[in-house]
Every structure is written in structure tokens, then in C-alpha cells.
Write a protein that holds these residues in place. Structure first.
Motif, PDB file in Angstrom:
ATOM      1  N   ALA A 133       0.831  -1.202   0.000  1.00  0.00           N
ATOM      2  CA  ALA A 133       0.000   0.000   0.000  1.00  0.00           C
ATOM      3  C   ALA A 133       0.871   1.260   0.000  1.00  0.00           C
ATOM      4  CB  ALA A 133      -0.939  -0.005   1.200  1.00  0.00           C
ATOM      5  N   ALA A 134       1.966   1.230   0.740  1.00  0.00           N
ATOM      6  CA  ALA A 134       2.884   2.374   0.763  1.00  0.00           C
ATOM      7  C   ALA A 134       3.511   2.581  -0.613  1.00  0.00           C
ATOM      8  CB  ALA A 134       3.965   2.162   1.819  1.00  0.00           C
ATOM      9  N   GLU A 135       3.875   1.488  -1.272  1.00  0.00           N
ATOM     10  CA  GLU A 135       4.416   1.597  -2.629  1.00  0.00           C
ATOM     11  C   GLU A 135       3.368   2.168  -3.579  1.00  0.00           C
ATOM     12  OE1 GLU A 135       6.773  -1.620  -4.313  1.00  0.00           O
ATOM     13  OE2 GLU A 135       6.855  -2.493  -2.307  1.00  0.00           O
ATOM     14  N   ALA A 136       2.143   1.706  -3.447  1.00  0.00           N
ATOM     15  CA  ALA A 136       1.069   2.191  -4.309  1.00  0.00           C
ATOM     16  C   ALA A 136       0.852   3.688  -4.112  1.00  0.00           C
ATOM     17  CB  ALA A 136      -0.216   1.421  -4.041  1.00  0.00           C
ATOM     18  N   ALA A 137       0.894   4.140  -2.865  1.00  0.00           N
ATOM     19  CA  ALA A 137       0.743   5.568  -2.595  1.00  0.00           C
ATOM     20  C   ALA A 137       1.876   6.363  -3.237  1.00  0.00           C
ATOM     21  CB  ALA A 137       0.684   5.815  -1.094  1.00  0.00           C
ATOM     22  N   SER A 138       3.074   5.798  -3.234  1.00  0.00           N
ATOM     23  CA  SER A 138       4.205   6.466  -3.896  1.00  0.00           C
ATOM     24  C   SER A 138       4.000   6.514  -5.403  1.00  0.00           C
ATOM     25  CB  SER A 138       5.514   5.750  -3.564  1.00  0.00           C
ATOM     26  OG  SER A 138       5.813   5.883  -2.195  1.00  0.00           O
ATOM     27  N   CYS A 139       3.436   5.459  -5.966  1.00  0.00           N
ATOM     28  CA  CYS A 139       3.133   5.452  -7.404  1.00  0.00           C
ATOM     29  C   CYS A 139       2.066   6.495  -7.723  1.00  0.00           C
ATOM     30  CB  CYS A 139       2.682   4.063  -7.853  1.00  0.00           C
ATOM     31  SG  CYS A 139       3.981   2.809  -7.817  1.00  0.00           S
ATOM     32  N   ALA A 140       1.081   6.640  -6.845  1.00  0.00           N
ATOM     33  CA  ALA A 140       0.057   7.673  -7.034  1.00  0.00           C
ATOM     34  C   ALA A 140       0.683   9.057  -6.918  1.00  0.00           C
ATOM     35  CB  ALA A 140      -1.054   7.498  -6.007  1.00  0.00           C
ATOM     36  N   ASN A 141       1.650   9.197  -6.016  1.00  0.00           N
ATOM     37  CA  ASN A 141       2.341  10.473  -5.852  1.00  0.00           C
ATOM     38  C   ASN A 141       3.071  10.876  -7.134  1.00  0.00           C
ATOM     39  OD1 ASN A 141       3.221  12.708  -4.168  1.00  0.00           O
ATOM     40  ND2 ASN A 141       5.254  11.774  -4.284  1.00  0.00           N
ATOM     41  N   PHE A 157      -1.095  11.751  -4.350  1.00  0.00           N
ATOM     42  CA  PHE A 157      -0.771  11.045  -3.106  1.00  0.00           C
ATOM     43  C   PHE A 157      -1.910  11.135  -2.097  1.00  0.00           C
ATOM     44  CE2 PHE A 157       0.599  11.055   1.304  1.00  0.00           C
ATOM     45  CZ  PHE A 157       1.207   9.818   1.384  1.00  0.00           C
ATOM     46  N   TRP A 158      -2.358  12.357  -1.796  1.00  0.00           N
ATOM     47  CA  TRP A 158      -3.347  12.520  -0.728  1.00  0.00           C
ATOM     48  C   TRP A 158      -4.682  11.905  -1.106  1.00  0.00           C
ATOM     49  CZ3 TRP A 158      -1.720  12.837   3.837  1.00  0.00           C
ATOM     50  CH2 TRP A 158      -0.516  13.482   4.114  1.00  0.00           C
ATOM     51  N   GLU A 159      -5.069  11.994  -2.351  1.00  0.00           N
ATOM     52  CA  GLU A 159      -6.314  11.357  -2.782  1.00  0.00           C
ATOM     53  C   GLU A 159      -6.215   9.838  -2.613  1.00  0.00           C
ATOM     54  OE1 GLU A 159      -4.625  13.665  -4.435  1.00  0.00           O
ATOM     55  OE2 GLU A 159      -5.986  15.049  -5.456  1.00  0.00           O
ATOM     56  N   TYR A 160      -5.050   9.298  -2.976  1.00  0.00           N
ATOM     57  CA  TYR A 160      -4.835   7.851  -2.847  1.00  0.00           C
ATOM     58  C   TYR A 160      -4.764   7.464  -1.368  1.00  0.00           C
ATOM     59  CZ  TYR A 160      -3.600   3.235  -4.476  1.00  0.00           C
ATOM     60  OH  TYR A 160      -3.635   1.898  -4.756  1.00  0.00           O
ATOM     61  N   HIS A 161      -4.075   8.245  -0.588  1.00  0.00           N
ATOM     62  CA  HIS A 161      -4.003   8.031   0.853  1.00  0.00           C
ATOM     63  C   HIS A 161      -5.404   7.938   1.444  1.00  0.00           C
ATOM     64  CE1 HIS A 161      -4.232   9.839   4.907  1.00  0.00           C
ATOM     65  NE2 HIS A 161      -3.113   9.193   5.151  1.00  0.00           N
ATOM     66  N   ASP A 162      -6.258   8.893   1.095  1.00  0.00           N
ATOM     67  CA  ASP A 162      -7.622   8.903   1.614  1.00  0.00           C
ATOM     68  C   ASP A 162      -8.402   7.669   1.172  1.00  0.00           C
ATOM     69  OD1 ASP A 162      -6.979  11.311   2.803  1.00  0.00           O
ATOM     70  OD2 ASP A 162      -8.081  12.535   1.344  1.00  0.00           O
ATOM     71  N   LYS A 163      -8.183   7.217  -0.056  1.00  0.00           N
ATOM     72  CA  LYS A 163      -8.850   6.013  -0.572  1.00  0.00           C
ATOM     73  C   LYS A 163      -8.386   4.793   0.217  1.00  0.00           C
ATOM     74  CE  LYS A 163     -11.108   5.355  -4.042  1.00  0.00           C
ATOM     75  NZ  LYS A 163     -12.578   5.147  -4.222  1.00  0.00           N
ATOM     76  N   LEU A 164      -7.094   4.693   0.489  1.00  0.00           N
ATOM     77  CA  LEU A 164      -6.589   3.578   1.291  1.00  0.00           C
ATOM     78  C   LEU A 164      -7.189   3.602   2.692  1.00  0.00           C
ATOM     79  CD1 LEU A 164      -2.783   3.626   0.344  1.00  0.00           C
ATOM     80  CD2 LEU A 164      -4.501   1.960  -0.390  1.00  0.00           C
ATOM     81  N   GLN A 221       1.996  10.737  -9.892  1.00  0.00           N
ATOM     82  CA  GLN A 221       0.999  11.382 -10.738  1.00  0.00           C
ATOM     83  C   GLN A 221       0.276  12.524 -10.003  1.00  0.00           C
ATOM     84  OE1 GLN A 221      -1.452   8.746 -13.206  1.00  0.00           O
ATOM     85  NE2 GLN A 221      -0.112   7.046 -12.627  1.00  0.00           N
ATOM     86  N   GLY A 222       0.855  12.949  -8.887  1.00  0.00           N
ATOM     87  CA  GLY A 222       0.311  14.083  -8.151  1.00  0.00           C
ATOM     88  C   GLY A 222      -0.961  13.788  -7.378  1.00  0.00           C
ATOM     89  N   ALA A 231      -6.636   3.099  -7.964  1.00  0.00           N
ATOM     90  CA  ALA A 231      -5.993   4.037  -8.887  1.00  0.00           C
ATOM     91  C   ALA A 231      -6.943   4.393 -10.020  1.00  0.00           C
ATOM     92  CB  ALA A 231      -4.700   3.433  -9.432  1.00  0.00           C
ATOM     93  N   SER A 232      -7.616   3.403 -10.548  1.00  0.00           N
ATOM     94  CA  SER A 232      -8.571   3.638 -11.627  1.00  0.00           C
ATOM     95  C   SER A 232      -9.710   4.537 -11.165  1.00  0.00           C
ATOM     96  CB  SER A 232      -9.118   2.300 -12.126  1.00  0.00           C
ATOM     97  OG  SER A 232     -10.099   2.504 -13.121  1.00  0.00           O
ATOM     98  N   GLU A 233     -10.232   4.269  -9.980  1.00  0.00           N
ATOM     99  CA  GLU A 233     -11.331   5.067  -9.440  1.00  0.00           C
ATOM    100  C   GLU A 233     -10.941   6.529  -9.234  1.00  0.00           C
ATOM    101  OE1 GLU A 233     -13.655   1.501  -7.017  1.00  0.00           O
ATOM    102  OE2 GLU A 233     -12.436   2.939  -5.874  1.00  0.00           O
ATOM    103  N   LEU A 234      -9.654   6.774  -9.006  1.00  0.00           N
ATOM    104  CA  LEU A 234      -9.173   8.144  -8.813  1.00  0.00           C
ATOM    105  C   LEU A 234      -8.754   8.816 -10.116  1.00  0.00           C
ATOM    106  CD1 LEU A 234      -7.131   7.672  -5.525  1.00  0.00           C
ATOM    107  CD2 LEU A 234      -9.310   8.875  -5.799  1.00  0.00           C
ATOM    108  N   GLY A 235      -8.897   8.110 -11.231  1.00  0.00           N
ATOM    109  CA  GLY A 235      -8.572   8.697 -12.527  1.00  0.00           C
ATOM    110  C   GLY A 235      -7.089   8.752 -12.840  1.00  0.00           C
ATOM    111  N   LEU A 236      -6.302   7.923 -12.173  1.00  0.00           N
ATOM    112  CA  LEU A 236      -4.873   7.878 -12.484  1.00  0.00           C
ATOM    113  C   LEU A 236      -4.663   7.190 -13.825  1.00  0.00           C
ATOM    114  CD1 LEU A 236      -3.464   6.812  -9.006  1.00  0.00           C
ATOM    115  CD2 LEU A 236      -3.345   9.062 -10.036  1.00  0.00           C
ATOM    116  N   ASN A 237      -3.538   7.452 -14.435  1.00  0.00           N
ATOM    117  CA  ASN A 237      -3.139   6.713 -15.627  1.00  0.00           C
ATOM    118  C   ASN A 237      -2.816   5.306 -15.137  1.00  0.00           C
ATOM    119  OD1 ASN A 237      -1.333   5.394 -17.460  1.00  0.00           O
ATOM    120  ND2 ASN A 237      -0.941   7.358 -18.444  1.00  0.00           N
ATOM    121  N   THR A 238      -3.739   4.381 -15.363  1.00  0.00           N
ATOM    122  CA  THR A 238      -3.602   3.056 -14.769  1.00  0.00           C
ATOM    123  C   THR A 238      -2.447   2.258 -15.351  1.00  0.00           C
ATOM    124  OG1 THR A 238      -5.349   2.235 -16.232  1.00  0.00           O
ATOM    125  CG2 THR A 238      -5.991   2.862 -13.997  1.00  0.00           C
TER     126      THR A 238
END
Length: 80
Positions: free
Chosen positions: A8-16, A21-28, A18-19, A49-56
């Protein structure tokens, strides 16, 4: 430390990357459950990630290639 927490920490870094991080953090945080019960398995992390609109494709590659694993491990060792 549990394997899912590290993932989960790695995933949050991957979300970061793409700018988001905090949205992904909140989802986790909103989807946390018991330890190592599959809440933070790769399939769920990719869904978030998909639900947050990240480039999956970019996110999934980052996660599968363990792009931030060494950094996460280093931070966890310092915290121990």
C-alpha cells in the motif's frame, strides 16, 4: 510490518508520481480492513488508482516493477 502495508505504501508512492498522493491516501484509509486480508492486494490497489482517474497503465507498471520498493524499505527500517 505486513506485506500488504508495504504494498500500500508503494502504491501511494506510485500515485504520488501522478500528483495524487493525498487522494490515494484517503482512498486507502477509507478502505482499510484487517491485516493481510486482501484489502491492499494488487487488484484492489489498481482498482483504487482507476477510481481516482490515475493513468492506470503507468500506475500498474510502477507497482508491478516495485519502482519505490527500496525507498519504502529504507524508510521502514529507519522507523524500526
Amino acid at each position: 510490518r505486513s506485506p500488504e502495508s508495504s504494498q500500500a505504501a508503494e502504491a501511494a508512492s506510485c500515485a504520488n508520481d501522478q500528483g495524487k498522493f493525498w487522494e490515494y491516501h484517503d482512498k486507502l484509509f477509507a478502505n482499510q480492513g484487517g491485516e493481510n486480508v486482501g484489502v491492499f492486494g494488487d487488484d484492489k490497489l489498481e482498482l483504487y488508482a482507476s477510481e481516482l482517474g490515475l493513468n492506470t497503465q503507468r500506475f500498474n507498471t510502477c507497482l508491478s516493477e516495485d519502482t519505490h520498493a527500496a525507498d519504502i524499505d529504507r524508510k521502514l527500517q529507519k522507523a524500526s
